[in-house]
Motif scaffolding. Structure first.
Motif, PDB file in Angstrom:
ATOM      1  N   TYR A 223     -40.374  -7.840 -41.150  1.00 48.79           N
ATOM      2  CA  TYR A 223     -40.850  -9.153 -41.568  1.00 48.79           C
ATOM      3  C   TYR A 223     -40.500 -10.213 -40.534  1.00 48.79           C
ATOM      4  O   TYR A 223     -39.379 -10.266 -40.039  1.00 48.79           O
ATOM      5  CB  TYR A 223     -40.204  -9.524 -42.912  1.00 48.79           C
ATOM      6  CG  TYR A 223     -40.592 -10.883 -43.413  1.00 48.79           C
ATOM      7  CD1 TYR A 223     -41.712 -11.049 -44.205  1.00 48.79           C
ATOM      8  CD2 TYR A 223     -39.836 -12.008 -43.086  1.00 48.79           C
ATOM      9  CE1 TYR A 223     -42.079 -12.310 -44.666  1.00 48.79           C
ATOM     10  CE2 TYR A 223     -40.197 -13.265 -43.543  1.00 48.79           C
ATOM     11  CZ  TYR A 223     -41.318 -13.405 -44.332  1.00 48.79           C
ATOM     12  OH  TYR A 223     -41.679 -14.648 -44.778  1.00 48.79           O
ATOM     13  N   ARG A 224     -41.482 -11.039 -40.209  1.00 47.27           N
ATOM     14  CA  ARG A 224     -41.254 -12.212 -39.364  1.00 47.27           C
ATOM     15  C   ARG A 224     -41.682 -13.465 -40.119  1.00 47.27           C
ATOM     16  O   ARG A 224     -41.041 -14.487 -40.056  1.00 47.27           O
ATOM     17  CB  ARG A 224     -42.044 -12.070 -38.052  1.00 47.27           C
ATOM     18  CG  ARG A 224     -41.834 -13.181 -37.038  1.00 47.27           C
ATOM     19  CD  ARG A 224     -40.574 -12.955 -36.207  1.00 47.27           C
ATOM     20  NE  ARG A 224     -40.280 -14.008 -35.276  1.00 47.27           N
ATOM     21  CZ  ARG A 224     -40.271 -13.880 -33.964  1.00 47.27           C
ATOM     22  NH1 ARG A 224     -40.565 -12.727 -33.401  1.00 47.27           N
ATOM     23  NH2 ARG A 224     -39.949 -14.897 -33.207  1.00 47.27           N
ATOM     24  N   SER A 225     -42.822 -13.366 -40.836  1.00 48.60           N
ATOM     25  CA  SER A 225     -43.307 -14.470 -41.660  1.00 48.60           C
ATOM     26  C   SER A 225     -44.259 -13.904 -42.710  1.00 48.60           C
ATOM     27  O   SER A 225     -44.577 -12.717 -42.683  1.00 48.60           O
ATOM     28  CB  SER A 225     -44.049 -15.499 -40.797  1.00 48.60           C
ATOM     29  OG  SER A 225     -45.299 -14.994 -40.374  1.00 48.60           O
TER      30      SER A 225
ATOM     31  N   SER B 152     -41.469 -19.213 -40.703  1.00 56.43           N
ATOM     32  CA  SER B 152     -41.156 -17.892 -40.154  1.00 56.43           C
ATOM     33  C   SER B 152     -39.694 -17.825 -39.730  1.00 56.43           C
ATOM     34  O   SER B 152     -39.031 -18.852 -39.575  1.00 56.43           O
ATOM     35  CB  SER B 152     -42.053 -17.579 -38.960  1.00 56.43           C
ATOM     36  OG  SER B 152     -41.729 -18.397 -37.865  1.00 56.43           O
TER      37      SER B 152
ATOM     38  N   ALA C 141     -46.008  -9.535 -40.981  1.00 54.67           N
ATOM     39  CA  ALA C 141     -45.149  -8.494 -41.549  1.00 54.67           C
ATOM     40  C   ALA C 141     -45.937  -7.196 -41.611  1.00 54.67           C
ATOM     41  O   ALA C 141     -47.166  -7.209 -41.657  1.00 54.67           O
ATOM     42  CB  ALA C 141     -44.669  -8.898 -42.939  1.00 54.67           C
TER      43      ALA C 141
ATOM     44  N   SER D  59     -40.079  -1.983 -44.121  1.00 54.25           N
ATOM     45  CA  SER D  59     -40.897  -3.094 -43.654  1.00 54.25           C
ATOM     46  C   SER D  59     -40.209  -3.844 -42.524  1.00 54.25           C
ATOM     47  O   SER D  59     -38.998  -3.759 -42.342  1.00 54.25           O
ATOM     48  CB  SER D  59     -41.197  -4.060 -44.805  1.00 54.25           C
ATOM     49  OG  SER D  59     -40.002  -4.620 -45.305  1.00 54.25           O
TER      50      SER D  59
END
Length: 162
Positions: free
Chosen positions: A131-133, A105, A137, A129
């Protein structure tokens, strides 16, 4: 008859001209992108917990977006969220060491706008979007519109989650 026809033509042309007077969204891209990205940022607050940065992938933004607009977007997010903010893609974040391979992540969040569609009635539809991982997401779509002299969020909703 000529006066009546001329009057009707004049009124019709004034009406049509008045309908065309307004704001060109392309002249306010920085503000529109800021509003859209902020609406994405506000979704799923758990993804933002303990974030060390916000990265905004501006690589596919409209060509009309100036360097000043990009800097204004970054400044807006720095001031609001009090973390480091940068213009970077996912690959650039990995190269800079912001991706933790053990946890798979990011140590912050990555915001993207995948699609921006300018509508005729001062509405701008977007898809984006956060996104973290791979397991953290969300996808968001929404509409930004011009009202009372500013660009504002009309509606936004999550469209997918992982």
């Amino acid at each position: 008859m000529k006066i009546k026809f001329g009057s009707i033509l004049l009124i019709l042309s004034l009406f049509l001209t008045a309908c065309n007077i307004g704001v060109d969204p392309k002249e306010h891209l920085g503000e529109i992108y800021s509003v859209a990205l902020d609406s994405i940022m506000e979704k799923d607050e758990a993804l933002s917990s303990e974030m060390k940065f916000i990265a905004i992938d501006m690589s596919n933004f409209d060509d009309g977006l100036s360097a000043k607009d990009k800097e204004d977007i970054i400044t807006f997010f720095k001031d609001k969220y009090k973390v480091d903010v940068m213009d970077a893609t996912f690959d650039e974040l990995k190269e800079k060491g912001f991706y933790d391979p053990e946890k798979m992540s990011l140590t912050g969040v990555l915001l993207r706008i995948e699609k921006m569609d300018f509508k005729w009635n001062h509405n701008v539809f977007f898809e984006g979007s956060k996104y973290r991982s791979g397991l953290g997401a969300i996808g968001v779509e929404g509409t930004v519109h011009y009202k009372e002299g500013t660009w504002q969020m009309k509606e936004s909703k999550e469209t997918w989650i992982s």
